[in-house]
Design an enzyme around this catalytic site. Structure first.
Site, PDB file in Angstrom:
ATOM      1  CB  CYS A 188     -11.066  76.900  20.866  1.00  0.00           C
ATOM      2  SG  CYS A 188     -10.526  76.832  22.536  1.00  0.00           S
ATOM      3  CG  ASP A 189     -14.963  77.786  19.449  1.00  0.00           C
ATOM      4  OD1 ASP A 189     -14.380  76.692  18.996  1.00  0.00           O
ATOM      5  OD2 ASP A 189     -15.521  77.837  20.588  1.00  0.00           O
TER       6      ASP A 189
ATOM      7  CB  CYS B 216     -12.403  79.089  23.803  1.00  0.00           C
ATOM      8  SG  CYS B 216     -10.591  78.760  23.199  1.00  0.00           S
TER       9      CYS B 216
END
Ligand code: NAP
Length: 325
Positions: A138-139, A135
């Site tokens: 997200c990261d 992701c």
């Protein structure tokens, strides 16, 4: 624990398909319950820009998720959090089994979506969360000024590689063929991006690192040669698998695990419908998921209306006998 309420429709999953279905069923005055184990929005929550959903030239995935979720509850649909363990068929009621409770409904719409596929190579599991990610939204921000590898050649791999160039100094897409699968417009953006490199016809055999990712071992598919390629992070986008554990016992999936439906989103089981990425189909997009959700909702509505009629007739038969009444 069991909720005594009997729902007209239970929707399993609150991605774009499930949330659209909830708008339609609850707006048609069906008693609706939508169940989701994670964040409402499904894969949209992990997508940066969505630019192919009509009406929005560009919208952040988490923003569209939030808007759809609010909309899905506007006409009175209930919402419950938790993981569905099993969906059991029955007539006239189906049962949805959770860890700590059960729900009953006259109809079910499965909209559980799909989840990222793993490569299944050494180092992937061990370094997941320590440089291996699925992701970018997200990261990605953890990789400011670092060098990254993206594995895959589809829309997700290429779009997320472009997104990662906001943070990384260099992103290398490693693809197993010499052509991308991604849509041409997305490909062009990647080819035009100076921070993106490509390694064609290579597979990733192993992810290296001791606590944090330090590189990958890649293999040339033509020569069979392997070599080490240094990087600080690996983002894996090699496709999706349908989430169907809760319907395994129903025999409604194909050999790849996707649910088989007809044009009305009916599975082979009466009263069980299915919509979105979990279905066997060609195009998996937000717009196709919402379309499926609306069709599944209408089919569920017709099914429940007929079911109620059928039940009334059966009650009449019991009361008066089947003698011409
Ligand atoms: P996908 O389209 O199935 O692409 C998966 C990619 O990973 C392919 O390039 C495939 O290679 C490669 N791959 C598969 N298994 C591999 C392995 N074991 N090792 C190395 N490479 C492997 O998956 P996706 O990109 O996640 O997209 C899923 C669906 O969502 C698609 O329908 C896509 O169109 C849609 N989507 C749309 C958008 C958008 O419209 N903006 C954005 C994201 C996703 P091959 O090409 O050789 O098969």
């Amino acid at each position: 624990m069991s909720d005594n309420k009997i729902y007209d429709c239970i929707i399993a999953g609150a991605g774009p398909a499930g949330m659209t279905a909830a708008v339609y069923t609850s707006r048609a005055k069906m008693d609706t319950l939508m169940i989701e184990k994670g964040l409402p929005g499904g894969q949209m929550t992990k997508t940066e820009d969505i630019e192919n959903y009509p009406g929005f030239e560009s919208i952040l995935g988490p923003d569209l998720s939030k808007m759809m979720f609010e909309h899905s509850k506007k006409f009175g649909a209930d919402f419950a959090r938790g993981e569905i363990k099993e969906i059991k068929d029955g007539y006239p009621l189906k049962t949805v089994i959770m860890d700590d409770r059960e729900y009953k409904a006259k109809s079910i719409i499965i909209a559980t979506g799909a989840e990222h596929r793993c490569l299944g190579i050494p180092g992937e599991k061990e370094l997941s969360g320590f440089g291996v990610s699925y992701c970018a939204v997200c990261d990605g921000a953890f990789f400011e000024d670092q060098e990254l590898v993206v594995v895959g050649g589809g829309d997700s791999a290429v779009e997320e590689a472009i997104f990662l160039t906001r943070f990384a100094t260099k992103v290398t897409i490693i693809h197993r063929r010499d052509q991308l699968r991604a849509q041409k417009i997305i490909q062009k953006r990647a080819f035009d991006n100076e921070k993106i490199d490509f390694i064609w016809n290579h597979t990733v055999e192993e992810i290296l690192g001791d606590g944090l990712v330090t590189g990958v071992i890649i293999k040339d598919k033509n020569t069979g040669e392997t070599r080490e390629f240094p990087c600080n992070g690996v983002f894996i986008y090699v496709g999706m698998d349908p989430i169907t554990n809760c319907v395994n016992g129903l025999g409604i999936t194909n050999e790849d695990g996707y649910i088989v439906v007809d044009g009305d989103m009916k599975t082979r089981i009466k009263g069980i419908f299915s919509a979105g990425d979990v279905n066997e189909k060609k195009l998996r997009q937000v717009i196709t998921a919402t379309g499926d959700g609306s069709i599944a909702a209408l089919s569920a509505q017709h099914y429940v209306e007929n079911l109620d009629e059928e039940r009334k007739e059966m009650e009449m038969e019991v009361q008066y006998g089947n003698a011409g009444y």
